[in-house]
Design a protein around this motif. Structure first.
Motif, mmCIF file in Angstrom:
data_model
loop_
_atom_site.group_PDB
_atom_site.id
_atom_site.type_symbol
_atom_site.label_atom_id
_atom_site.label_comp_id
_atom_site.label_asym_id
_atom_site.label_seq_id
_atom_site.Cartn_x
_atom_site.Cartn_y
_atom_site.Cartn_z
ATOM 1 N N TRP A 242 0.822 -1.203 0.000
ATOM 2 C CA TRP A 242 0.000 0.000 0.000
ATOM 3 C C TRP A 242 0.855 1.252 0.000
ATOM 4 C CZ3 TRP A 242 -5.125 -1.150 -0.314
ATOM 5 C CH2 TRP A 242 -5.497 -2.442 0.025
ATOM 6 N N SER A 243 0.319 2.315 -0.567
ATOM 7 C CA SER A 243 0.982 3.612 -0.457
ATOM 8 C C SER A 243 -0.108 4.664 -0.286
ATOM 9 C CB SER A 243 1.861 3.891 -1.672
ATOM 10 O OG SER A 243 1.221 4.642 -2.647
ATOM 11 N N LEU A 244 0.113 5.545 0.692
ATOM 12 C CA LEU A 244 -0.864 6.612 0.926
ATOM 13 C C LEU A 244 -0.146 7.844 1.447
ATOM 14 C CD1 LEU A 244 -1.767 6.857 4.269
ATOM 15 C CD2 LEU A 244 -2.347 4.531 3.694
ATOM 16 N N ALA A 245 -0.851 8.955 1.454
ATOM 17 C CA ALA A 245 -0.297 10.213 1.958
ATOM 18 C C ALA A 245 -1.385 10.945 2.715
ATOM 19 C CB ALA A 245 0.224 11.069 0.806
ATOM 20 N N GLY A 246 -0.987 11.740 3.689
ATOM 21 C CA GLY A 246 -1.949 12.517 4.451
ATOM 22 C C GLY A 246 -1.274 13.365 5.511
ATOM 23 N N ARG A 247 -2.089 14.009 6.300
ATOM 24 C CA ARG A 247 -1.618 14.901 7.358
ATOM 25 C C ARG A 247 -1.455 14.132 8.662
ATOM 26 N NH1 ARG A 247 -1.250 20.168 7.408
ATOM 27 N NH2 ARG A 247 -2.575 20.369 5.574
ATOM 28 N N VAL A 248 -0.350 14.376 9.357
ATOM 29 C CA VAL A 248 -0.080 13.736 10.650
ATOM 30 C C VAL A 248 -0.965 14.381 11.712
ATOM 31 C CG1 VAL A 248 1.647 13.282 12.434
ATOM 32 C CG2 VAL A 248 2.298 13.206 10.021
ATOM 33 N N LEU A 249 -1.805 13.572 12.360
ATOM 34 C CA LEU A 249 -2.668 14.058 13.432
ATOM 35 C C LEU A 249 -2.115 13.745 14.811
ATOM 36 C CD1 LEU A 249 -6.168 13.014 12.061
ATOM 37 C CD2 LEU A 249 -4.976 15.192 11.775
ATOM 38 N N ALA A 250 -1.350 12.669 14.921
ATOM 39 C CA ALA A 250 -0.792 12.274 16.218
ATOM 40 C C ALA A 250 0.442 11.419 15.991
ATOM 41 C CB ALA A 250 -1.821 11.478 17.021
ATOM 42 N N VAL A 251 1.366 11.489 16.949
ATOM 43 C CA VAL A 251 2.581 10.676 16.923
ATOM 44 C C VAL A 251 2.748 10.062 18.304
ATOM 45 C CG1 VAL A 251 5.080 10.651 16.610
ATOM 46 C CG2 VAL A 251 3.689 12.234 15.275
ATOM 47 N N ARG A 252 2.896 8.741 18.335
ATOM 48 C CA ARG A 252 3.192 8.039 19.591
ATOM 49 C C ARG A 252 4.496 7.278 19.367
ATOM 50 N NH1 ARG A 252 -2.002 7.614 18.610
ATOM 51 N NH2 ARG A 252 -2.020 5.485 17.890
ATOM 52 N N SER A 253 5.559 7.782 19.976
ATOM 53 C CA SER A 253 6.881 7.216 19.762
ATOM 54 C C SER A 253 7.293 6.350 20.946
ATOM 55 C CB SER A 253 7.888 8.345 19.563
ATOM 56 O OG SER A 253 9.119 7.816 19.169
ATOM 57 N N PHE A 254 7.943 5.225 20.626
ATOM 58 C CA PHE A 254 8.381 4.262 21.642
ATOM 59 C C PHE A 254 9.846 3.906 21.431
ATOM 60 C CE2 PHE A 254 3.903 3.573 20.655
ATOM 61 C CZ PHE A 254 3.319 3.764 21.900
ATOM 62 N N GLY A 255 10.698 4.890 21.249
ATOM 63 C CA GLY A 255 12.118 4.618 21.036
ATOM 64 C C GLY A 255 12.427 4.244 19.600
ATOM 65 N N LYS A 256 12.494 2.934 19.316
ATOM 66 C CA LYS A 256 12.856 2.478 17.968
ATOM 67 C C LYS A 256 11.632 2.187 17.102
ATOM 68 C CE LYS A 256 17.272 0.609 19.404
ATOM 69 N NZ LYS A 256 18.141 -0.553 19.467
ATOM 70 N N ALA A 257 10.454 2.510 17.586
ATOM 71 C CA ALA A 257 9.224 2.325 16.818
ATOM 72 C C ALA A 257 8.252 3.439 17.175
ATOM 73 C CB ALA A 257 8.598 0.962 17.110
ATOM 74 N N ALA A 258 7.264 3.636 16.304
ATOM 75 C CA ALA A 258 6.274 4.685 16.559
ATOM 76 C C ALA A 258 5.019 4.407 15.739
ATOM 77 C CB ALA A 258 6.836 6.044 16.190
ATOM 78 N N PHE A 259 3.945 5.028 16.166
ATOM 79 C CA PHE A 259 2.696 4.999 15.423
ATOM 80 C C PHE A 259 2.325 6.426 15.053
ATOM 81 C CE2 PHE A 259 2.391 1.160 18.012
ATOM 82 C CZ PHE A 259 2.064 0.227 17.044
ATOM 83 N N LEU A 260 1.885 6.599 13.816
ATOM 84 C CA LEU A 260 1.379 7.885 13.352
ATOM 85 C C LEU A 260 -0.100 7.730 13.050
ATOM 86 C CD1 LEU A 260 3.995 8.823 10.594
ATOM 87 C CD2 LEU A 260 3.920 9.664 12.924
ATOM 88 N N GLN A 261 -0.879 8.699 13.426
ATOM 89 C CA GLN A 261 -2.270 8.772 12.988
ATOM 90 C C GLN A 261 -2.247 9.722 11.792
ATOM 91 O OE1 GLN A 261 -4.800 7.227 14.893
ATOM 92 N NE2 GLN A 261 -6.189 7.589 13.241
ATOM 93 N N VAL A 262 -2.619 9.223 10.619
ATOM 94 C CA VAL A 262 -2.554 9.998 9.384
ATOM 95 C C VAL A 262 -3.953 10.095 8.795
ATOM 96 C CG1 VAL A 262 -1.573 10.100 7.058
ATOM 97 C CG2 VAL A 262 -0.186 9.253 8.954
ATOM 98 N N GLN A 263 -4.311 11.297 8.354
ATOM 99 C CA GLN A 263 -5.629 11.489 7.741
ATOM 100 C C GLN A 263 -5.467 11.979 6.312
ATOM 101 O OE1 GLN A 263 -8.548 13.582 10.027
ATOM 102 N NE2 GLN A 263 -9.641 14.260 8.215
ATOM 103 N N ASP A 264 -6.180 11.311 5.398
ATOM 104 C CA ASP A 264 -6.244 11.796 4.025
ATOM 105 C C ASP A 264 -7.681 12.230 3.747
ATOM 106 O OD1 ASP A 264 -7.739 9.497 3.440
ATOM 107 O OD2 ASP A 264 -6.161 8.536 2.267
ATOM 108 N N ARG A 265 -8.029 12.432 2.498
ATOM 109 C CA ARG A 265 -9.364 12.951 2.155
ATOM 110 C C ARG A 265 -10.491 11.949 2.427
ATOM 111 N NH1 ARG A 265 -6.811 11.643 -2.600
ATOM 112 N NH2 ARG A 265 -7.952 10.255 -3.981
#
Length: 134
Positions: A74-97
C-alpha cells in the motif's frame, strides 16, 4: 472601531508571542535538519496509489493474524494528526481525504536514515507512507 461582523486582523509579525516565535524557530531548525539529510522539507510530487478508505474496505476490523495472511503493498499520503513514539518504533495517525489510518514506523524496517527523518516530523506535517498492512 471594527464592525462585529468583521473578524479581527491576524497579529502582525511583531505581535507574535514568545510561544509562537519558539514554534516558528523550532520548525525552521527542523526544516534545516531535513535539508542537511538531503530532504526537501516542502517536497511535493508524491502520487499515492491508495487512500485510507481502500485499507478500511480491504481489512475493516480484521485481527492482525488475518491481515498478515495477505498484507498487500500500500501507499498513501496525508496529514499527521498524532505521533506516539516508543524509542525504535512509533505509530502515526494519518488522515487523508477519505479517513484516518494508523501507520507503524519501525527503525529496523525503514532504516536509520529514514527513521532520523521520521523523528523530525511534527503534527500537521504532510507525509507519505508505503509498505504492507502489518
Amino acid at each position: 472601531m471594527r464592525d462585529e461582523k468583521t473578524p479581527p486582523a491576524p497579529p502582525a509579525g511583531d505581535d507574535l508571542g514568545a510561544t509562537e516565535r519558539e514554534i516558528i524557530a523550532q520548525r525552521a531548525r527542523k526544516a534545516e535538519a531535513l535539508r542537511a539529510l538531503g530532504v526537501n522539507p516542502f517536497g511535493n510530487g508524491v502520487a499515492p496509489r491508495n487512500v485510507a478508505a481502500d485499507l478500511v474496505a480491504r481489512y475493516g476490523d480484521a485481527p492482525a493474524e488475518e491481515i498478515q495472511k495477505d498484507p498487500g503493498d500500500w501507499s498513501l499520503a496525508g496529514r499527521v494528526l498524532a505521533v506516539r513514539s516508543f524509542g525504535k518504533a512509533a505509530f502515526l495517525q494519518v488522515q487523508d481525504r477519505t479517513g484516518r489510518i494508523q501507520v507503524w514506523v519501525k527503525r529496523d524496517k525503514v532504516g536509520d536514515r529514514a527513521f532520523e527523518i521520521f523523528k523530525l516530523l511534527d503534527i500537521g506535517d504532510i507525509v507519505a507512507a508505503e509498505g504492507p498492512a502489518t
